[in-house]
Motif scaffolding. Structure first.
Motif, PDB file in Angstrom:
ATOM      1  N   VAL A 152       0.853  -1.119  -0.077  1.00 50.61           N
ATOM      2  CA  VAL A 152      -0.058   0.121  -0.281  1.00 50.61           C
ATOM      3  C   VAL A 152       0.941   1.128   0.162  1.00 50.61           C
ATOM      4  O   VAL A 152       0.586   2.202  -0.764  1.00 50.61           O
ATOM      5  CB  VAL A 152      -1.048  -0.044   1.225  1.00 50.61           C
ATOM      6  CG1 VAL A 152      -1.591   1.491   1.208  1.00 50.61           C
ATOM      7  CG2 VAL A 152      -2.054  -1.012   0.963  1.00 50.61           C
ATOM      8  N   LYS A 153       1.953   1.180   0.911  1.00 47.52           N
ATOM      9  CA  LYS A 153       2.756   2.441   0.811  1.00 47.52           C
ATOM     10  C   LYS A 153       3.650   2.504  -0.431  1.00 47.52           C
ATOM     11  O   LYS A 153       4.313   3.439  -0.548  1.00 47.52           O
ATOM     12  CB  LYS A 153       3.780   2.430   2.078  1.00 47.52           C
ATOM     13  CG  LYS A 153       2.817   2.528   3.418  1.00 47.52           C
ATOM     14  CD  LYS A 153       3.897   2.715   4.592  1.00 47.52           C
ATOM     15  CE  LYS A 153       5.030   3.419   4.619  1.00 47.52           C
ATOM     16  NZ  LYS A 153       6.010   3.281   5.835  1.00 47.52           N
ATOM     17  N   GLY A 154       3.825   1.317  -1.097  1.00 51.14           N
ATOM     18  CA  GLY A 154       4.792   1.451  -2.371  1.00 51.14           C
ATOM     19  C   GLY A 154       6.618   1.113  -1.593  1.00 51.14           C
ATOM     20  O   GLY A 154       7.227   1.297  -2.577  1.00 51.14           O
ATOM     21  N   SER A 155       6.468   0.624  -0.553  1.00 54.08           N
ATOM     22  CA  SER A 155       7.917   0.527  -0.131  1.00 54.08           C
ATOM     23  C   SER A 155       8.471  -0.744  -0.897  1.00 54.08           C
ATOM     24  O   SER A 155       9.770  -1.042  -0.787  1.00 54.08           O
ATOM     25  CB  SER A 155       7.901   0.118   1.469  1.00 54.08           C
ATOM     26  OG  SER A 155       7.373   1.392   2.130  1.00 54.08           O
ATOM     27  N   ASN A 156       7.672  -1.716  -1.475  1.00 53.14           N
ATOM     28  CA  ASN A 156       8.246  -2.902  -1.971  1.00 53.14           C
ATOM     29  C   ASN A 156       9.438  -2.357  -3.229  1.00 53.14           C
ATOM     30  O   ASN A 156      10.182  -3.193  -3.452  1.00 53.14           O
ATOM     31  CB  ASN A 156       7.432  -3.700  -2.240  1.00 53.14           C
ATOM     32  CG  ASN A 156       6.402  -2.926  -3.534  1.00 53.14           C
ATOM     33  OD1 ASN A 156       5.596  -1.949  -3.125  1.00 53.14           O
ATOM     34  ND2 ASN A 156       6.234  -3.355  -4.642  1.00 53.14           N
ATOM     35  N   ASP A 157       9.209  -1.191  -3.610  1.00 56.02           N
ATOM     36  CA  ASP A 157      10.184  -0.800  -4.702  1.00 56.02           C
ATOM     37  C   ASP A 157      11.650  -0.532  -4.394  1.00 56.02           C
ATOM     38  O   ASP A 157      12.406  -0.791  -4.993  1.00 56.02           O
ATOM     39  CB  ASP A 157       9.939   0.690  -5.399  1.00 56.02           C
ATOM     40  CG  ASP A 157       8.568   0.577  -6.053  1.00 56.02           C
ATOM     41  OD1 ASP A 157       8.101  -0.608  -6.360  1.00 56.02           O
ATOM     42  OD2 ASP A 157       7.866   1.523  -6.016  1.00 56.02           O
ATOM     43  N   THR A 158      12.022  -0.610  -2.858  1.00 58.56           N
ATOM     44  CA  THR A 158      13.212  -0.478  -2.209  1.00 58.56           C
ATOM     45  C   THR A 158      13.892  -1.645  -1.952  1.00 58.56           C
ATOM     46  O   THR A 158      14.886  -1.650  -1.393  1.00 58.56           O
ATOM     47  CB  THR A 158      13.141   0.633  -1.126  1.00 58.56           C
ATOM     48  OG1 THR A 158      12.363   0.159  -0.137  1.00 58.56           O
ATOM     49  CG2 THR A 158      12.776   2.107  -1.567  1.00 58.56           C
ATOM     50  N   ILE A 159      13.206  -2.707  -2.025  1.00 57.58           N
ATOM     51  CA  ILE A 159      13.818  -4.012  -1.632  1.00 57.58           C
ATOM     52  C   ILE A 159      15.248  -4.444  -2.188  1.00 57.58           C
ATOM     53  O   ILE A 159      16.021  -4.940  -1.503  1.00 57.58           O
ATOM     54  CB  ILE A 159      12.716  -5.223  -1.949  1.00 57.58           C
ATOM     55  CG1 ILE A 159      13.303  -6.413  -1.050  1.00 57.58           C
ATOM     56  CG2 ILE A 159      12.841  -5.460  -3.259  1.00 57.58           C
ATOM     57  CD1 ILE A 159      12.031  -7.227  -0.838  1.00 57.58           C
ATOM     58  N   GLY A 160      15.397  -3.738  -3.472  1.00 65.99           N
ATOM     59  CA  GLY A 160      16.628  -4.038  -4.109  1.00 65.99           C
ATOM     60  C   GLY A 160      17.722  -3.361  -3.722  1.00 65.99           C
ATOM     61  O   GLY A 160      18.948  -3.711  -3.661  1.00 65.99           O
ATOM     62  N   SER A 161      17.474  -2.161  -2.736  1.00 65.49           N
ATOM     63  CA  SER A 161      18.679  -1.646  -2.233  1.00 65.49           C
ATOM     64  C   SER A 161      19.107  -1.824  -0.756  1.00 65.49           C
ATOM     65  O   SER A 161      19.912  -1.476  -0.231  1.00 65.49           O
ATOM     66  CB  SER A 161      18.059  -0.151  -1.967  1.00 65.49           C
ATOM     67  OG  SER A 161      17.060  -0.087  -0.878  1.00 65.49           O
ATOM     68  N   LEU A 162      18.647  -3.057  -0.330  1.00 64.65           N
ATOM     69  CA  LEU A 162      18.865  -3.643   0.938  1.00 64.65           C
ATOM     70  C   LEU A 162      20.319  -4.484   0.841  1.00 64.65           C
ATOM     71  O   LEU A 162      20.683  -4.959  -0.257  1.00 64.65           O
ATOM     72  CB  LEU A 162      17.881  -4.851   1.440  1.00 64.65           C
ATOM     73  CG  LEU A 162      16.513  -4.334   1.835  1.00 64.65           C
ATOM     74  CD1 LEU A 162      15.716  -5.553   2.167  1.00 64.65           C
ATOM     75  CD2 LEU A 162      16.524  -3.319   2.746  1.00 64.65           C
ATOM     76  N   THR A 163      21.231  -3.977   1.850  1.00 64.23           N
ATOM     77  CA  THR A 163      22.455  -4.705   1.735  1.00 64.23           C
ATOM     78  C   THR A 163      22.521  -6.172   2.440  1.00 64.23           C
ATOM     79  O   THR A 163      21.331  -6.525   3.076  1.00 64.23           O
ATOM     80  CB  THR A 163      23.497  -3.505   2.627  1.00 64.23           C
ATOM     81  OG1 THR A 163      23.108  -3.809   3.711  1.00 64.23           O
ATOM     82  CG2 THR A 163      23.445  -2.476   1.987  1.00 64.23           C
ATOM     83  N   LYS A 164      23.747  -6.770   2.209  1.00 66.09           N
ATOM     84  CA  LYS A 164      23.797  -8.068   2.954  1.00 66.09           C
ATOM     85  C   LYS A 164      23.626  -7.842   4.353  1.00 66.09           C
ATOM     86  O   LYS A 164      23.161  -8.793   5.144  1.00 66.09           O
ATOM     87  CB  LYS A 164      25.376  -8.776   2.305  1.00 66.09           C
ATOM     88  CG  LYS A 164      25.378 -10.041   3.042  1.00 66.09           C
ATOM     89  CD  LYS A 164      26.693 -10.402   2.429  1.00 66.09           C
ATOM     90  CE  LYS A 164      27.031 -12.071   3.125  1.00 66.09           C
ATOM     91  NZ  LYS A 164      28.426 -12.486   2.788  1.00 66.09           N
ATOM     92  N   GLN A 165      24.052  -6.606   4.985  1.00 67.62           N
ATOM     93  CA  GLN A 165      23.917  -6.518   6.315  1.00 67.62           C
ATOM     94  C   GLN A 165      22.667  -6.385   6.660  1.00 67.62           C
ATOM     95  O   GLN A 165      22.083  -7.035   7.792  1.00 67.62           O
ATOM     96  CB  GLN A 165      25.204  -5.196   6.785  1.00 67.62           C
ATOM     97  CG  GLN A 165      24.674  -5.063   8.211  1.00 67.62           C
ATOM     98  CD  GLN A 165      25.822  -3.788   8.693  1.00 67.62           C
ATOM     99  OE1 GLN A 165      26.457  -3.383   7.865  1.00 67.62           O
ATOM    100  NE2 GLN A 165      25.682  -3.523   9.876  1.00 67.62           N
ATOM    101  N   ASN A 166      21.830  -5.613   5.856  1.00 67.58           N
ATOM    102  CA  ASN A 166      20.414  -5.131   6.261  1.00 67.58           C
ATOM    103  C   ASN A 166      19.568  -6.867   6.209  1.00 67.58           C
ATOM    104  O   ASN A 166      19.100  -7.010   7.447  1.00 67.58           O
ATOM    105  CB  ASN A 166      19.708  -4.542   5.110  1.00 67.58           C
ATOM    106  CG  ASN A 166      20.271  -3.076   5.098  1.00 67.58           C
ATOM    107  OD1 ASN A 166      20.383  -2.450   3.850  1.00 67.58           O
ATOM    108  ND2 ASN A 166      20.515  -2.601   6.032  1.00 67.58           N
TER     109      ASN A 166
END
Length: 137
Positions: free
Chosen positions: A50-64
């Motif tokens: 709903v928030k559209g946050s799924n677009d940022t999943i690719g920016s997660l690092t290995k540490q994240n």
């Protein structure tokens, strides 16, 4: 603004204890935890989409990823233990003892994150620890 979310978290945690105590009557606590987890997953992913946050999943690092997975494991184990404790004990005892996590988080934040322990924070943690021992013994 953070404190509004913290107070809402406390309210929902309190409701969690009450709803769970009623819901686990005569139910295997591991099954109850699994059902609760599915509900949390659906709710969380609904909010993400709903928030559209799924677009940022690719920016997660290995540490994240590593620490989010570890956090998820800790949450799951906490829930399993919490439901078992609720089934065996009274909400008025289990819920406050569970909040010993607040004092533990303060100590662990100082040790692992380098957060400063102020006099006020230290006194609060000690009061929580003391209250926990009063409830247990």
């Amino acid at each position: 603004m953070w404190w509004i979310y913290a107070l809402l978290s406390a309210l929902f945690a309190a409701l969690t204890a009450i709803f769970a105590k009623i819901g686990i009557k005569g139910v295997d606590t591991d099954l109850a935890t699994a059902i609760r987890t599915v509900v949390v997953i659906i709710l969380a992913w609904t909010i993400v989409f709903v928030k559209g946050s799924n677009d940022t999943i690719g920016s997660l690092t290995k540490q994240n990823w590593t620490f989010l997975i570890l956090s998820g494991c800790a949450t799951g184990l906490s829930w399993i233990c919490y439901f078992k404790a609720l089934q065996l004990g009274e909400v008025s005892q289990v819920a406050p003892v569970d909040k010993l996590s607040v004092a533990l988080a303060i100590v662990l934040a100082a040790v692992f994150l380098g957060e400063t322990l102020t006099l006020k924070t230290t006194i609060a943690a000690l009061l929580i620890i003391g209250g926990t021992f009063v409830l247990i013994f």
